[in-house]
Design a protein around this motif. Sequence first.
Motif, mmCIF file in Angstrom:
data_model
loop_
_atom_site.group_PDB
_atom_site.id
_atom_site.type_symbol
_atom_site.label_atom_id
_atom_site.label_comp_id
_atom_site.label_asym_id
_atom_site.label_seq_id
_atom_site.Cartn_x
_atom_site.Cartn_y
_atom_site.Cartn_z
ATOM 1 N N THR A 135 35.816 100.271 22.490
ATOM 2 C CA THR A 135 37.047 100.165 22.896
ATOM 3 C C THR A 135 37.190 99.226 23.766
ATOM 4 O OG1 THR A 135 37.201 102.544 22.421
ATOM 5 C CG2 THR A 135 38.847 101.849 23.966
ATOM 6 N N LYS A 136 38.330 98.274 23.718
ATOM 7 C CA LYS A 136 38.185 97.168 24.840
ATOM 8 C C LYS A 136 39.663 97.486 25.325
ATOM 9 C CE LYS A 136 35.856 94.869 25.553
ATOM 10 N NZ LYS A 136 34.633 95.101 26.361
ATOM 11 N N MET A 137 39.983 97.300 26.967
ATOM 12 C CA MET A 137 41.230 97.572 27.386
ATOM 13 C C MET A 137 41.476 96.071 27.855
ATOM 14 S SD MET A 137 41.186 100.685 27.356
ATOM 15 C CE MET A 137 42.707 100.725 28.666
ATOM 16 N N THR A 138 42.716 96.041 27.653
ATOM 17 C CA THR A 138 43.608 94.671 27.766
ATOM 18 C C THR A 138 44.842 94.683 27.966
ATOM 19 O OG1 THR A 138 41.929 93.840 26.180
ATOM 20 C CG2 THR A 138 43.408 92.458 27.000
ATOM 21 N N GLN A 165 40.957 92.404 38.372
ATOM 22 C CA GLN A 165 41.086 93.863 38.388
ATOM 23 C C GLN A 165 41.518 94.671 36.881
ATOM 24 O OE1 GLN A 165 39.649 95.702 40.518
ATOM 25 N NE2 GLN A 165 39.505 93.998 41.908
ATOM 26 N N SER A 166 42.216 93.825 36.237
ATOM 27 C CA SER A 166 43.006 94.109 35.071
ATOM 28 C C SER A 166 41.956 93.951 33.880
ATOM 29 C CB SER A 166 44.037 93.282 34.596
ATOM 30 O OG SER A 166 44.714 93.816 33.462
ATOM 31 N N ASP A 167 42.003 94.425 32.563
ATOM 32 C CA ASP A 167 41.384 94.196 31.175
ATOM 33 C C ASP A 167 39.835 94.539 31.518
ATOM 34 O OD1 ASP A 167 43.860 93.115 30.755
ATOM 35 O OD2 ASP A 167 43.250 91.079 30.292
ATOM 36 N N GLY A 168 39.618 95.602 31.709
ATOM 37 C CA GLY A 168 38.188 96.176 31.932
ATOM 38 C C GLY A 168 37.298 95.768 33.172
ATOM 39 N N SER A 169 36.052 96.039 33.271
ATOM 40 C CA SER A 169 35.223 95.774 34.426
ATOM 41 C C SER A 169 34.162 94.556 34.042
ATOM 42 C CB SER A 169 34.488 96.974 34.818
ATOM 43 O OG SER A 169 33.870 97.635 33.772
ATOM 44 N N TRP A 190 37.995 80.505 25.222
ATOM 45 C CA TRP A 190 38.935 81.237 25.467
ATOM 46 C C TRP A 190 38.518 82.391 26.082
ATOM 47 C CZ3 TRP A 190 44.023 79.971 25.261
ATOM 48 C CH2 TRP A 190 44.518 79.287 24.066
ATOM 49 N N THR A 191 39.435 83.166 26.604
ATOM 50 C CA THR A 191 39.156 84.429 27.055
ATOM 51 C C THR A 191 40.274 85.411 26.461
ATOM 52 O OG1 THR A 191 40.823 84.974 28.948
ATOM 53 C CG2 THR A 191 38.568 84.076 29.589
ATOM 54 N N ARG A 192 40.085 86.681 26.336
ATOM 55 C CA ARG A 192 41.258 87.555 25.571
ATOM 56 C C ARG A 192 42.327 87.688 26.297
ATOM 57 N NH1 ARG A 192 37.662 91.638 26.544
ATOM 58 N NH2 ARG A 192 38.592 93.574 27.421
ATOM 59 N N SER A 193 42.389 87.418 27.770
ATOM 60 C CA SER A 193 43.461 87.888 28.710
ATOM 61 C C SER A 193 44.642 86.707 28.662
ATOM 62 C CB SER A 193 42.675 87.841 30.138
ATOM 63 O OG SER A 193 41.991 88.805 30.262
ATOM 64 N N PHE A 236 47.405 82.008 27.312
ATOM 65 C CA PHE A 236 45.917 83.012 27.576
ATOM 66 C C PHE A 236 45.083 82.216 28.345
ATOM 67 C CE2 PHE A 236 47.530 84.615 23.680
ATOM 68 C CZ PHE A 236 47.190 85.984 23.491
ATOM 69 N N TYR A 237 44.318 82.860 29.206
ATOM 70 C CA TYR A 237 43.413 82.174 30.018
ATOM 71 C C TYR A 237 42.331 81.734 29.293
ATOM 72 C CZ TYR A 237 45.604 83.814 34.376
ATOM 73 O OH TYR A 237 46.428 83.886 35.570
ATOM 74 N N TYR A 238 41.580 80.352 29.621
ATOM 75 C CA TYR A 238 40.360 80.086 29.119
ATOM 76 C C TYR A 238 39.570 79.520 30.356
ATOM 77 C CZ TYR A 238 43.052 75.737 29.351
ATOM 78 O OH TYR A 238 43.875 74.707 29.805
ATOM 79 N N VAL A 239 38.130 79.311 30.075
ATOM 80 C CA VAL A 239 37.130 79.034 31.179
ATOM 81 C C VAL A 239 36.822 77.692 30.972
ATOM 82 C CG1 VAL A 239 35.082 79.364 32.233
ATOM 83 C CG2 VAL A 239 36.295 81.324 31.337
#
Length: 284
Positions: free
Chosen positions: A181-184, A215-219, A245-248, A257-260
Amino acid sequence: MIGLVIVFAGPGVVGAIRNQFNLVGNTVNSGTTGGTEGGGASGGADSATVQAAIAKDAKDWTLDEQEAVAKDIAAKGEASPAYSKAKAVMDAGTIFSTKLTNGQTLAYRIVGINHDDLADGSGKAGLTFEATNDAMGRQRMNAELTNAGGWEKSELRGRLSSGDLWALLPSELQSKVKSVTKMTDNKGGGSAGTPSATTDKVFLLSTAEIYGDLQSDGSQYEYYKSKRVTTSNHYEASSSSEYHWTRSVDPNKSTSFYYVLDSGTLISYYGSANAFHLFPAFCF
């Protein structure tokens, strides 16, 4: 009931019945019923595989050994004999590899230990892995320039879950991957939403799972936490020299979407229809 049958049956029948009951009794007493034997053999094999993994250089762990270690840690936590070795492997950034069906070699490392919740509610996945190279190439997040629906509704998630990108994984790895389960924040469209759950086998890390001050999208995963990665201390946030990519979603934009970056900097300048590298994650 057995006694009555023997009393009224003829001598030949009595002997046959007695032989059958003796056979059944011996089988039960020897503990060779199918269920018991199967369970015992499986437990012994798992234990032997864990011990073999502990005894060898972790970079040479097979997929079976990686899975056995993960299961043992999920069941026993820090009491697992494999826990300390797995943590040392994670902290060192030890790289594993597997051949994809397109002939490319996927490199990956441990980033989480007992971190992700199994989707069936039975507990934690023992190990979470993240790719560290671009074996899956550059991919877009969406065909259209939008982030509406976030990760949940993205084209890329569908391709990783059951489409052409999932098919790149060898069957031996596919069979071991656990649904988690992923929180996003899956709202998108230019405003922030409340994180919601998706069930994923293969996923991208979120910004919060990499950077400890978001703080958002998991830990934050244990690997990045051990490196003290934040948005201001971000060198270790980069998995390679490639943008990925990130999934955020960027909640302040309707297209991104954010990417690194290769420097570890988090950015969302280009929109979701642009192609960046993938460093997918999965759990055993």
